[in-house]
Design an enzyme around this catalytic site. Structure first.
Site, short mmCIF file in Angstrom:
data_model
loop_
_atom_site.label_atom_id
_atom_site.label_comp_id
_atom_site.label_asym_id
_atom_site.label_seq_id
_atom_site.Cartn_x
_atom_site.Cartn_y
_atom_site.Cartn_z
N THR A 51 13.76 3.79 -0.60
CA THR A 51 14.55 4.96 -0.22
C THR A 51 15.94 5.03 -0.84
OG1 THR A 51 15.24 3.74 1.75
CG2 THR A 51 13.41 5.29 2.01
N SER A 87 26.04 3.65 9.60
CA SER A 87 25.81 2.36 10.25
C SER A 87 27.13 1.70 10.59
CB SER A 87 24.99 1.45 9.35
OG SER A 87 23.66 1.92 9.29
N ASN A 91 17.02 8.47 0.22
CA ASN A 91 18.23 8.45 1.03
C ASN A 91 19.44 8.29 0.11
OD1 ASN A 91 20.26 8.08 2.86
ND2 ASN A 91 19.49 6.12 3.68
N ASP A 146 0.85 -1.19 0.00
CA ASP A 146 0.00 0.00 0.00
C ASP A 146 0.89 1.25 0.00
OD1 ASP A 146 -1.70 2.06 0.46
OD2 ASP A 146 -2.39 1.38 2.44
N LYS A 162 11.12 10.03 8.69
CA LYS A 162 10.65 9.91 10.07
C LYS A 162 11.76 10.07 11.10
CE LYS A 162 8.87 6.06 11.65
NZ LYS A 162 8.16 4.76 11.51
N GLU A 185 29.63 4.20 -0.10
CA GLU A 185 29.59 2.75 0.07
C GLU A 185 29.28 2.09 -1.27
OE1 GLU A 185 26.20 2.99 3.13
OE2 GLU A 185 25.72 1.24 1.91
N HIS A 214 21.11 13.11 9.65
CA HIS A 214 21.13 12.11 8.58
C HIS A 214 19.71 11.60 8.36
CE1 HIS A 214 22.04 8.87 5.96
NE2 HIS A 214 21.63 7.96 6.81
N THR A 252 18.06 -1.21 13.59
CA THR A 252 18.72 -0.02 13.00
C THR A 252 18.23 1.26 13.67
OG1 THR A 252 17.01 0.19 11.30
CG2 THR A 252 18.95 -1.11 10.71
N ARG A 259 14.40 -3.49 12.88
CA ARG A 259 14.16 -2.48 13.92
C ARG A 259 15.42 -2.17 14.75
NH1 ARG A 259 9.66 -0.66 15.58
NH2 ARG A 259 10.12 -0.93 17.79
N CYS A 302 26.89 5.58 5.74
CA CYS A 302 26.39 6.85 5.22
C CYS A 302 27.13 8.08 5.74
CB CYS A 302 24.90 6.99 5.53
SG CYS A 302 23.90 5.73 4.73
#
Lengths: 348, 388, 130
Positions: free
Chosen positions: A154, A299, A269, A29, A242, A81, A237, A204, A202, A113
């Site tokens: 993203t 990361s 991103n 969706d 969100k 990267e 970043h 991350t 999650r 990143c």
């Protein structure tokens, strides 16, 4: 610190794919994804674009603003990267393409990143100690995402370049200070010889992105004895829309302080390009005297925080190269088949 | 010329996708026909010049001059390969003419050959593109149709030439090819067929382009005094001209014509003592339809920019003011690149002898061949006259 | 191909370094090694060309050579640079139907090709509409 930003430039490929177009393929969706990730569309590199071409275009735009002789650049770092070669630097391609060779040092950086902001710190150190006159750090990526992975919505392409020098009249902004926060946290990785990254879902979030960004932000505020109210703008970043909004809220920044540098809804991103492009979007509009908080995230994991104060020279330099908004508005939409063809995912 | 030179025999293979014939079989077949036509024995041949563009890429074989002399049973005569991309055949003839005119040799074979279907068509396209500047044209994504498309677009822009007019070149040449037993295509096409054919490099479409072809052709060159004593109607080489231009298109002032053609034609006309209006029949280098339009302008059959109109008016058809490519041209007869320049001579000799059958141009006495290498980096023009 | 063939052209292809003849003042690109007008009397020196120009002619490639297949249809053009010389190039990031003779274009840095999957990658100039 006696270090300033002499020039900045960005490059974002012209092609875009909408969330709807990707969601259609995987039976998801689109409105939920758009709401959840706060993203509308992402940039896609043309088949003849890669991290090196993006880095070169961003560096050339930064030079247009800096108005310095390329031969005076003493260091080039390209953070990414998605370097086109596993062995053979992107930085030398950039050095040659901006005519900075041969009297300089150059290297590629990788820290997920945040390799671009790591490069800014390296340049700042070299400038501060008098080893080089100017250094340029570029963060650029053509981010990989496996088809069907949530990252596909993203993972985008783009880059930003920052030219660092002494904090004199040429500087369009002063780098007041920098602070980093680093731990060994495997939230997102890509193994050697593997085409796509893996991530911890999650995991991350809280122990990775939030812990490091918040810690770096608190660190620099403490170090420079500043509060969120001292900043006109903040750039965090942006793996999606969100996360930076949540982190801003937690730190006590208002919506109006982050809106200027929030580029992810329009381009996705851009990984190593993300924080750099966010900073550029703020510099495109900020007034002399305004202060900007910049916090990257890579990361693995780590965050680099910077406090930057805009100076008079911004007015004379700003219009010398295309702005982030120009790239936002100059776009061609493509469909999913074209997207996977451009990303080289179709095997003949 | 130091002494007059004539063509005493011509021969060629059928042009087309000759899957059952090898390079060496093809050249032997064409050579045997030429010698039979000349009615001379192989022992009388003094030397050979072979036009061959790219055997290295097409069949991974260089040193083809020796290979041909060997398989023709002609060792130890001197045999020399001549290369000028698609003009290789025309250049081989010119070398043969010079050799006979100088008095060094009497009977010289000028041969042309290309075996193009032993590689896949992408490889063939790549091989042909080596006639363009690899460093600055092919590097940028140019192909041969691409470079001719650049000329076509500019010709349309400057002179109002239309895609329909270009299509008419293909229609005419296919129609002529239907009357040539050696032609690759025996298939009439319409303007609409051309316009609706798949795009290659727009404005050029598939039916604007000459095909990939296997073929070989040979002619026997001899002193005119000896030719006059033989049975056949001698065809004199009245003029020969050759010129060069920049290998890359972007280095030229004009993109709507080939300077090398203009210069080579000037040289040949002067030597022959004739002008464009004296030509009764011409074989020109129509590797693409736009190439024929530019050629008939550059050769002086009409003013610059009026080639499309001349074609549209039917003036280049058999029965028109200046019949062009009666053989079917490169478009209809096929274009085995190294053989093309020699095959053009085969057609003109047959026309001047009155042996061209259904495609005969009535009363043809003076003919012209025009062979181009690359996008015009080389051009060679020959003028022939009936010698009786 | 071995790398040197492309490596030696890097300045010319990355930054449009052509040559200028000190004798006849003509600017030449692609670079030359003797002036075609003055020959041995010429004095060739490197010359950095302007990165803008106009489309002199163009074609839309539907059947591409090896290595360019993923880009069709693409625009192949001859561009006349502001300094005078012309070059053959791709015009990228545009709808081929919107290209015209006379359009203004500027240089972009792009990947041109590579030697297979594991060989050297070649970069150089292409152009985009201004």
């Amino acid at each position: 610190m006696d270090v300033g930003i002499i020039g900045y430039g960005v490059y974002i490929p012209r092609y875009r794919i909408r969330v709807e177009e990707i969601a259609k393929v995987w039976g998801e969706d689109p409105s939920r994804i758009k709401q959840g990730l706060m993203i509308e569309e992402k940039s896609v590199p043309a088949p003849d674009e890669d991290t090196a071409t993006i880095a070169v275009e961003a560096a050339r735009n930064a030079l247009k603003r800096a108005k310095i002789k390329p031969q005076d650049i003493g260091a080039i770092y390209v953070g990414s990267e998605s370097h086109p070669y596993a062995v053979k630097p992107t930085a030398t391609i950039v050095a040659e393409a901006i005519e900075a060779t041969p009297n300089l040092t150059a290297a590629d950086m990788e820290f997920a990143c945040k390799a671009g902001t790591a490069g800014i710190q390296a340049c700042a150190g070299l400038v501060e100690m008098g080893m080089i006159k100017y250094g340029i750090s570029i963060g650029a990526d053509t981010a990989q995402a496996a088809p069907g992975d949530p990252l596909e919505y993203t993972a985008a392409a783009g880059g930003g370049a920052i030219i660092v020098g002494k904090n004199n009249d040429e500087a369009l902004a002063e780098i007041e200070g920098t602070y980093s926060y680093t731990t060994d946290t495997p939230d997102f990785w890509r193994r050697e010889m593997r085409p796509y990254p893996k991530h911890g879902g999650r995991f991350t979030g809280k122990p990775a992105y939030f812990r490091h960004v918040l810690s770096a932000a608190h660190g620099i505020l403490r170090q420079l004895k500043l509060t969120p109210q001292d900043f006109a703008h903040a750039v965090f970043h942006q793996p999606n829309g969100k996360f930076p909004c949540q982190v801003a809220e937690e730190l006590g920044f208002s919506k109006s302080q982050i809106v200027c540098g929030l580029v992810v809804p329009k381009i996705g991103n851009t990984y190593s390009g993300s924080t750099m492009i966010g900073l550029a979007a703020v510099l495109d509009k900020a007034k002399p005297g305004e202060r900007i908080l910049v916090v990257s995230y890579g990361s693995g994991a780590g965050s680099d925080a910077f406090s930057i104060q805009v100076k008079e020279a911004i007015e004379a330099k700003r219009d010398s190269a295309p702005k982030v908004d120009d790239f936002f508005n100059n776009k061609i939409y493509i469909d999913y088949p074209t997207y996977i063809k451009y990303r080289g995912l179709l095997v003949r | 010329m130091m002494r007059e030179v004539a063509i005493i025999g011509v021969g060629m293979t059928k042009f087309g996708e000759l899957w059952d014939l090898s390079f060496r079989q093809m050249i032997i077949e064409a050579g045997a026909r030429a010698l039979e036509d000349a009615n001379i024995d192989g022992k009388q041949i003094d030397a050979m010049y072979v036009g061959n563009m790219s055997s290295g890429q097409f069949i991974s074989q260089e040193h083809t001059a020796s290979l041909i002399a060997d398989h023709a049973g002609l060792v130890p005569i001197p045999s020399t390969r001549v290369e000028g991309a698609c003009a290789s055949g025309g250049l081989a003839l010119r070398q043969a003419v010079i050799a006979v005119a100088s008095g060094i040799h009497d009977f010289v074979v000028a041969a042309g050959i290309e075996k193009m279907t032993d590689v896949m068509s992408e490889q063939a396209t790549g091989a042909l593109a080596t006639a363009a500047d690899q460093e600055w044209e092919v590097y940028a994504g140019a192909t041969f149709p691409g470079l001719y498309a650049l000329m076509a677009r500019r010709h349309m822009y400057e002179f109002g030439t239309t895609e329909e007019q270009m299509a008419m070149v293909a229609v005419k040449n296919h129609s002529n090819a239907c009357m040539n037993p050696c032609a690759q295509y025996h298939m009439k096409i319409t303007v609409e067929n051309v316009l609706k054919s798949p795009p290659v490099v727009l404005p050029l479409k598939l039916l604007d382009c000459s095909p990939i072809t296997d073929g070989a052709a040979c002619v026997v060159v001899a002193p005119a005094e000896k030719a006059r004593k033989m049975d056949r109607v001698p065809v004199l080489v009245a003029g020969t001209g050759q010129a060069s231009d920049t290998i890359s298109l972007h280095s030229r002032q004009s993109l709507t014509g080939l300077r090398a053609t203009v210069e080579a034609a000037r040289m040949a006309y002067k030597m022959a003592g004739v002008g464009p209006n004296d030509i009764d029949v011409a074989e020109v280098h129509d590797c693409f339809t736009i190439a024929e339009i530019m050629a008939i302008e550059d050769l002086g059959f009409c003013k610059k920019g009026e080639g499309g109109k001349l074609t549209e008016e039917g003036q280049t058809e058999i029965g028109g003011r200046i019949p062009v490519n009666t053989s079917g041209g490169l478009k209809g007869k096929g274009h085995p690149v190294g053989a093309t320049g020699i095959a053009q001579v085969v057609e003109i000799v047959q026309q001047l002898r009155g042996e061209a059958g259904k495609r005969q141009v009535k009363g043809a006495e003076i003919g012209l061949t025009h062979n181009v290498g690359g996008t015009g980096g080389t051009a060679v023009v020959h003028i022939f006259k009936r010698g009786d | 191909m071995a790398a040197p063939r492309f490596w030696r052209e890097i300045p010319n292809r990355y930054n449009l370094i052509g040559t200028k003849c000190g004798n006849c003042n003509k600017v030449l690109f692609p670079p030359r090694y003797i002036c075609p007008h003055c020959r041995r009397m010429g004095k060739l020196e490197p010359y950095k060309l302007s990165r803008r120009g106009k489309i002199v002619t163009y074609g839309v490639v539907h059947v591409a050579p090896e290595g360019f297949e993923d880009q069709v249809p693409y625009v192949l053009a001859i561009v006349e640079l502001e300094d005078g010389p012309r070059l053959t190039t791709q015009v990228v990031d545009c709808d081929p139907n919107e290209v015209k003779i006379g359009d203004e274009v500027e240089l972009v840095f792009r990947r041109i090709g590579s030697d297979n999957e594991d060989g050297v990658i070649y970069y150089g100039f292409k152009f985009r509409k201004v």
